[in-house]
Design an enzyme around this catalytic site. Structure first.
Site, PDB file in Angstrom:
ATOM      1  N   HIS A 368      59.223  57.481  28.195  1.00 51.14           N
ATOM      2  CA  HIS A 368      60.386  57.955  28.536  1.00 51.14           C
ATOM      3  C   HIS A 368      60.574  59.430  29.231  1.00 51.14           C
ATOM      4  O   HIS A 368      61.472  60.083  29.353  1.00 51.14           O
ATOM      5  CB  HIS A 368      61.588  57.886  27.611  1.00 51.14           C
ATOM      6  N   LYS A 559      75.646  64.565  29.024  1.00 51.51           N
ATOM      7  CA  LYS A 559      74.464  64.092  28.971  1.00 51.51           C
ATOM      8  C   LYS A 559      73.856  65.450  28.090  1.00 51.51           C
ATOM      9  O   LYS A 559      74.809  66.372  27.905  1.00 51.51           O
ATOM     10  CB  LYS A 559      73.605  64.202  30.044  1.00 51.51           C
ATOM     11  N   ARG A 560      72.721  65.157  27.196  1.00 53.84           N
ATOM     12  CA  ARG A 560      72.245  66.266  26.551  1.00 53.84           C
ATOM     13  C   ARG A 560      72.050  67.670  27.494  1.00 53.84           C
ATOM     14  O   ARG A 560      71.910  67.466  28.747  1.00 53.84           O
ATOM     15  CB  ARG A 560      70.924  66.192  26.082  1.00 53.84           C
ATOM     16  N   LYS A 565      68.220  69.258  33.366  1.00 47.25           N
ATOM     17  CA  LYS A 565      69.307  68.400  34.073  1.00 47.25           C
ATOM     18  C   LYS A 565      70.440  69.235  34.900  1.00 47.25           C
ATOM     19  O   LYS A 565      71.385  68.675  35.443  1.00 47.25           O
ATOM     20  CB  LYS A 565      70.254  67.590  32.766  1.00 47.25           C
ATOM     21  N   THR A 667      70.749  56.711  32.182  1.00 50.91           N
ATOM     22  CA  THR A 667      71.302  55.781  32.079  1.00 50.91           C
ATOM     23  C   THR A 667      72.924  55.674  32.098  1.00 50.91           C
ATOM     24  O   THR A 667      73.750  55.002  32.501  1.00 50.91           O
ATOM     25  CB  THR A 667      71.100  55.228  30.607  1.00 50.91           C
ATOM     26  N   LYS A 671      76.338  53.866  33.718  1.00 52.36           N
ATOM     27  CA  LYS A 671      77.555  53.693  33.227  1.00 52.36           C
ATOM     28  C   LYS A 671      78.740  54.187  34.205  1.00 52.36           C
ATOM     29  O   LYS A 671      79.655  53.485  34.326  1.00 52.36           O
ATOM     30  CB  LYS A 671      77.684  54.319  31.837  1.00 52.36           C
TER      31      LYS A 671
END
Ligand code: NBY
Length: 833
Positions: A368, A559-560, A565, A667, A671
């Protein structure tokens, strides 16, 4: 004893008529909660309702177990240190198809249904995407009627609860079990003993063979807690089996601590520690002994549990890999490779070669992450002190493995060092990803780009050795939780037009494509989104006191919190837009609400400062009268499954802006798209495939590609040059450096800005201008409401690929070789045997 299953259809505890549901609910309030309505609390009502629903699940659960037992079917075991399930009640109602009826029943009793649903504390037994993926996968496995078990850890404390104080993240322990958990059933009769520490001894068995005995320093008990997992409108109810650690009475109280009462109690406390708390780190090693103990604990319990099932079904050990397909969700359960070997060799006295064949044919490994620093390694001395026997076995696996490599790549010593299960550069480590690769027959990434990059980079040497092991399995999410449950008005708009076949076959949404050109449909679509935004605006006001305008574009990054990111790239754009609006109040841009949510690992100081950056910029902009509410910045506290269910349906824009080559899949991106948000994103992870599906014209693309990122790094990246040559970027950074967003405190964000100016490991500066330009395109597009709505519809109806049902079908066909086993309910079509 004769079984009598006939009454289940009429019984108060099982019947699905409204009257019986009502009666069952009041019975449970009385007989389980010990209350009657005048004294009952909201939690009593929630529990009574939860038990009323659970009662109605048990027949499927028991029937499923019986069917599997009798068919001896091949079973998928999904081993994961995390299952981020989210609340069960609403989901179970959806999957049983009784959501509306139960809502009516509750309301007819004069209670507030939404309030009861909200009463459930979510089981947050995961950090983020990886844990939530496990939850979506077990939903899909049950829906597709695949015999499957999820195996994990029953953490007493899940992911911490985040509050924001003075703009900073604060952590509170998550006491999700404090009001009781109606969904789980403990199975102490299936407890397993797990050994830890100590040393090994050699001995000669009665046949004169040299064997090894592990003399542990302590033994802990694993108690399984089972939760039923319903498929969507099927009879299947699979099991999520989570292990809780306890002290074995006999071990500590009698043998080791005779006469030492306090020592014995100490031992009990340390045993219970193993399943106490989830490590809140995503993409980052903790290196802690307790973490290794957690991993070994749940893996050992789970493998022994499989051996128990094998025995009661009278299946010979040599067919272990035919009965079970075991998936390793990242390297967290990779110790399973060594543990299955140990069980077979030392406890079942199987020969090495046979044991190794069974092991390799049993396991498959999902990777992952592409971040090298996130690959798990355990220092040898630590590993040896917790798992001395496993280290010996790993050495033996390694020596046989390296012999194989030597033959294939004669004389290539550097390659041997790179492939070795032991990292020998300096301090020695066990490389868990290598153990997982060697011990598995299949290795997969979680999006096409990710799987390619694994082959080219992170696992290149393994790919060159065993190309046939490598696969891609693009992630997916369950439309049950992420559309029907969370966005019921969108779901019924869709079902009104095409029926509800799409819930099990998401590609059917494409039937709605022509509707994107239908003005009436677009109006209805817009109205649904608008109503979801109004509801979310109210939620924001309640949680943060910030008023936001539901007419504005809702632009989310949830998100985290992590540098790769790039939440701070989002902030740089906000500051640049703010500056432009101050300079030119007539700038034609639509009003926008920038929303952020996500947790920072408690020890990740830069991530915590990124949260402070977001809240600080928000504080200045939100109360600047010049801006007249044209932009707002909101940090939504405590992003989790429950808040996610409110967020995705209310989003206009989804920010997926990681540095290309860093996000394995994502993911959340799926969504958002499913719920009609447009994406602004890089060509990273599953963004690539989302863009392919929805069409390039319905996706806002910016930034360097993964190849360009590699090339730029290779040629030498100098962020300072971008700062010097882009006046726009310079202005933004200088505002931050001057203290404009920190009440004049030039030090507050110095670490962040200096880090960017001099290192910028995630290439924010290189992507800055492209991002800002793309955001201008987004703003222009939003001004054309009709066109935007068209794009929104096309995003949702072309997202069928991203159902986790598709992912699971592919795993079943290509890796697990597992097939559906439809469940016959006991007492319905046949009498139980
Ligand atoms: O897994 C995520 C990836 O970042 C994301 O791109 C992907 O979509 C998702 C599902 O495949 N990884 C992730 O969530 N990882 C963790 O949460 C995690 C948790 C613990 C540890 C490492 C990573 N750990 O070492 O303890």
């Amino acid at each position: 004893m004769e079984q009598n299953t006939a009454p289940y259809r009429e019984h108060n505890r099982t019947s699905l008529t409204k009257e019986k549901l009502k009666q069952g609910f009041l019975d449970n309030l009385y007989f389980i909660q010990g209350k009657f309505p005048t004294l009952a609390s909201r939690n009593d009502y929630y529990l009574a309702l939860a038990y009323t629903i659970r009662d109605r699940m048990l027949h499927r659960w028991i029937s499923t177990a019986t069917n599997y037992y009798e068919s001896g079917a091949r079973t998928v075991c999904y081993l994961s240190a995390e299952f981020l399930m989210g609340p069960h009640l609403g989901n179970n109602l959806v999957n049983m198809g009784i959501f509306g009826m139960v809502k009516e029943v509750v309301e007819e009793l004069g209670l507030n249904f939404e309030e009861l649903l909200a009463q459930e504390e979510e089981p947050g037994l995961g950090n983020g995407g990886l844990g939530r993926l496990a939850a979506c996968f077990i939903d899909s496995l049950a829906t597709l009627e695949i015999p499957a078990l999820g195996y994990g850890i029953r953490y007493e404390f899940g992911i911490f609860e985040q509050t924001i104080v003075d703009g900073w993240q604060m952590e509170k322990t998550d006491k999700w079990l404090r009001n009781g958990n109606p969904w789980e059933v403990p199975r102490p009769e299936w407890a397993q003993e797990v050994r830890l520490g100590g040393h090994t001894e050699q001995y000669t068995d009665e046949n004169g063979r040299l064997r090894v005995r592990w003399v542990p320093a302590k033994i802990v008990l694993g108690i399984p807690y089972d939760t039923p997992i319903l498929g969507y409108r099927t009879n299947t109810a699979n099991t999520l089996r989570l292990w809780k650690s306890e002290a074995p009475e006999s071990f500590d109280f009698e043998v080791f601590n005779r006469g030492d009462y306090y020592g014995a109690v100490d031992q009990k406390v340390t045993s219970e520690n193993i399943s106490k708390v989830l490590y809140p780190n995503d993409e980052q090693l903790s290196g802690k002994q307790l973490r290794l103990e957690q991993q070994y604990f749940f893996v050992s319990c789970s493998l022994r549990d499989m051996l128990r099932v094998l025995a009661i079904q009278n299946i010979p050990l040599s067919r272990f890999h035919e009965k079970f397909a075991v998936q390793l969700n990242d390297t967290h359960p990779a110790i399973a490779v060594a543990e299955l070997m140990r069980l077979l060799l030392d406890e079942y006295l199987v020969d090495w070669d046979d044991a190794w064949e069974i092991t390799q044919r049993t396991f498959a490994y999902t990777n992952h992450t592409l971040l090298p620093e996130a690959l798990e390694q355990w220092p040898l001395p630590l590993f040896a002190s917790v798992l001395p026997r496993h280290l010996e076995i790993i050495f033996e696996i390694n020596s046989r493995f390296l012999d194989e490599v030597r033959i294939k790549f004669l004389g290539d010593e550097a390659r041997l060092a790179r492939l070795s299960l032991i990292n020998e550069g300096g301090e020695r480590y066990v490389r868990m990803a290598h153990l997982a690769c060697v011990g598995s027959h299949a290795i997969n990434g979680v999006a096409e780009l990710h799987s390619e990059l694994l082959k080219q980079d992170v696992l290149k040497d393994f790919y060159e050795l065993w190309p046939e092991k490598f696969r891609n399995k693009t992630n997916g999410v369950t439309p049950r939780r992420w559309m029907i449950l969370s966005n019921p008005s969108l779901a019924s708009l869709v079902s009104d037009r095409i029926g509800n076949g799409w819930v099990r076959d998401l590609e059917q949404l494409r039937q709605l494509e022509p509707m994107a050109d239908d003005a009436d449909f677009r109006k209805e679509w817009w109205d649904v989104k608008r109503a979801n935004k109004v509801a979310f605006a109210q939620y924001i006001f309640k949680r943060t006191g910030i008023l936001v305008d539901p007419e504005s574009m809702f632009d989310f990054q949830v998100k985290r919190i992590h540098e790769y990111k790039r939440q701070h790239l989002n902030v740089l754009h906000i500051i640049s837009l703010y500056r432009r609006l101050k300079e030119n109040p007539n700038l034609e841009v639509p009003p926008r609400t920038f929303l952020f949510g996500g947790k920072a690992a408690p020890g990740y100081h830069t991530a915590k400062r990124m949260i402070k950056l977001i809240t600080s910029v928000g504080e200045v902009i939100n109360r600047d009268p010049d801006i007249r509410d044209r932009i707002k910045v909101v940090f939504v506290p405590n992003f989790n499954v429950t808040t996610g269910q409110k967020i995705y349906p209310a989003a206009d824009l989804s920010e997926q802006i990681s540095t290309a080559g860093k996000e394995a899949s994502g993911t959340g991106n799926m969504k958002f798209s499913m719920n009609g948000a447009l994406t602004i994103g890089t060509l990273d992870g599953a963004n690539v495939e989302i863009r392919e599906e929805v069409g390039a014209e319905n996706f806002f693309l910016f930034g360097l590609t993964a190849d360009e990122v590699y090339a730029l790094r290779a040629s030498g990246y100098h962020p300072y040059d971008y700062y010097n040559t882009n006046p726009h970027l310079k202005d933004v950074i200088d505002l931050l450096r001057g203290g404009s967003f920190s009440r004049g405190d030039a030090d507050l964000f110095r670490g962040l800005t200096d880090g960017l100016l001099h290192h910028d490991p995630y290439l924010l500066f290189a992507d800055f201008q492209s991002y800002v330009d793309c955001q201008e395109e987004v703003s222009r597009a939003y001004l054309d409401r009709d066109h935007w709505t068209r794009m929104s519809i096309l995003n949702a109806v072309r997202s069928g690929k991203f159902s986790s049902d598709r992912s699971i079908r592919q795993y079943c066909e290509d890796i697990w070789k597992a097939e559906p086993v439809p469940i016959t309910l006991l007492g319905q079509n046949e009498e139980p045997t």
